[in-house]
Design an enzyme around this catalytic site. Structure first.
Site, short mmCIF file in Angstrom:
data_model
loop_
_atom_site.label_atom_id
_atom_site.label_comp_id
_atom_site.label_asym_id
_atom_site.label_seq_id
_atom_site.Cartn_x
_atom_site.Cartn_y
_atom_site.Cartn_z
N ARG A 132 37.00 33.53 43.78
CA ARG A 132 36.11 34.56 44.34
C ARG A 132 34.89 33.93 44.96
NH1 ARG A 132 32.98 38.00 41.33
NH2 ARG A 132 32.54 39.60 42.87
N LYS A 197 36.57 30.99 30.00
CA LYS A 197 37.47 31.52 31.03
C LYS A 197 38.89 31.00 30.83
CE LYS A 197 37.68 32.31 35.99
NZ LYS A 197 36.90 32.72 37.14
N ARG A 333 26.20 37.49 35.49
CA ARG A 333 26.19 36.49 34.41
C ARG A 333 25.73 37.14 33.13
NH1 ARG A 333 24.15 31.83 37.80
NH2 ARG A 333 25.84 31.76 39.31
C1 BTN Z 1 38.36 33.48 40.42
O1 BTN Z 1 38.25 33.45 39.20
O2 BTN Z 1 37.44 33.16 41.18
C2 BTN Z 1 39.68 33.92 41.02
C3 BTN Z 1 40.69 32.82 41.01
C4 BTN Z 1 42.02 33.18 41.62
C5 BTN Z 1 42.95 32.00 41.76
C6 BTN Z 1 44.32 32.39 42.19
S1 BTN Z 1 45.49 31.09 41.96
C7 BTN Z 1 46.69 32.01 42.83
C8 BTN Z 1 45.97 32.64 44.01
N1 BTN Z 1 45.91 31.72 45.11
C9 BTN Z 1 44.65 31.38 45.41
O3 BTN Z 1 44.33 30.61 46.34
N2 BTN Z 1 43.79 31.98 44.57
C10 BTN Z 1 44.49 32.82 43.63
#
Ligand code: BTN
Length: 336
Positions: A132, A197, A333
């Site tokens: 994100r 996490k 946060r």
């Molecule tokens: C976050 O916590 O910021 C979200 C992470 C999301 C990661 C997943 S892995 C599969 C899909 N492909 C990506 O490039 N991102 C999501």
């Protein structure tokens, strides 16, 4: 006789090398070179590449290369076989790639050329995995799950506001199915256990804002993260191997269970919206009654999280009153 390259490997040496090392016995460099039809120098180079991708491989003088932990590779046919037949028929496609830039980028590209509902895409390696707010998302080879699912909707994007939370509930239920207790959801997209996490969700929308549109739901889950990979995460983290110990399921099984929970949740969400999930979110809300700092650009505002509203926005009690905030570009946060 040379072995056939594994499906999805497109003949690349790294996945074929991995297949040769899969049974955890040591294999000499020259035997690997012979089986793969490449030079010993090429084998060494690919061993280094697998190590760089986060796979621990021991080199033993006299006996050769050996994986330090049992290999847990993804297999599309096995994921399908582990899924209930009724669900299997619903997948427009379920692909496991050896390497992609990002599973979500792949489905966003396919959205305009493949009209089917429910495309599922996984990759062993993401070279440009996205989190994100423009962050990158990295996982060691076979140490996580990178899955994206494309789902089509008819009635525009506004009703999809709570989708990321609904996906979080489905992921939490999957982890509960795997025997993990106390899975929390940190609004809007983090899967946490004990404030560490365990996974993240990235939902991206495309199509017509007020008509037929699609969501690409990206899910990253930590399965087995070693200390070196963990040090790069930059925040407290955990993984399924630590939480489930010897009972940690294989990745294929986690994916199959995740698809069951996810598709069930998406079906319900399409009909009933976020309201049907409000209680399930509240039960797992890791921020409720916590002091939070809401960050938007350079501005920071402190308050107390009060759960979520009917659309999935976070209710926060600020000094000047209670307001809902949408996930957008906001970061939250927990303070204490
Ligand atoms: C976050 O916590 O910021 C979200 C992470 C999301 C990661 C997943 S892995 C599969 C899909 N492909 C990506 O490039 N991102 C999501």
């Amino acid at each position: 006789m040379k072995k056939k390259p594994p499906a999805g490997g497109r003949g690349e040496t790294a996945p074929r090398l991995l297949a040769e090392l899969a049974d955890a016995r040591a294999v000499s460099g020259s035997a690997l070179a012979e089986r793969l039809g490449v030079s010993r120098a090429a084998v060494w180079k690919q061993i280094e590449r697998l190590r760089e991708l986060g796979l621990p491989i021991a080199a033993q003088a006299g006996s050769g290369y050996r994986l330090e932990a049992p290999l847990d590779r993804l297999d599309a046919a096995r994921i399908s076989a582990l899924s209930p037949p009724a669900l299997r028929q619903r997948f427009g496609s379920l692909d496991v790639h050896w390497q992609l830039d990002s599973t979500s980028s792949e489905l966003l590209r396919r959205a305009s050329t493949d009209p089917r509902d429910l495309l599922v895409c996984l990759a062993e390696v993401q070279t440009a995995g996205r989190g994100r707010r423009g962050r990158s998302w990295r996982m060691p080879l076979t140490g996580g799950i990178a899955l994206s699912l494309l789902k089509r909707f008819d009635a525009g994007m506004a009703p999809l506001a709570g989708l990321s939370l609904v996906v979080g509930i489905a992921v939490a239920q999957t982890l509960e199915d795997c025997g993990i207790d106390a899975v929390g959801l940190k609004w809007p997209n983090d899967i946490v256990v004990d404030a560490r996490k365990l996974g993240g969700i990235l939902v991206e929308l495309g199509g017509d804002a007020i008509g037929p549109c699609h969501a690409v739901i990206g899910i990253g889950l930590n399965m087995r993260i070693d200390a070196a990979a963990g040090a790069a995460i930059g925040q407290p983290w955990t993984d399924l191997a630590r939480l489930a110990g010897a009972n940690a399921p294989e990745r294929d099984l986690v994916v199959a269970r995740l698809l069951v929970r996810l598709i069930d949740a998406l079906d319900r969400f399409s009909v009933d919206g976020f309201a049907a999930f409000a209680d399930a979110f509240a039960q797992r809300d890791a921020l409720r009654e916590r002091h939070v700092r809401v960050l938007r650009g350079d501005a920071a505002l402190d308050g107390i999280a009060r759960g979520v509203d009917a659309r999935g926005g976070l209710r926060v009690a600020f000094a000047d009153g209670e307001r809902s905030i949408d996930s957008g570009e906001v970061s939250v946060r927990a303070q204490r």
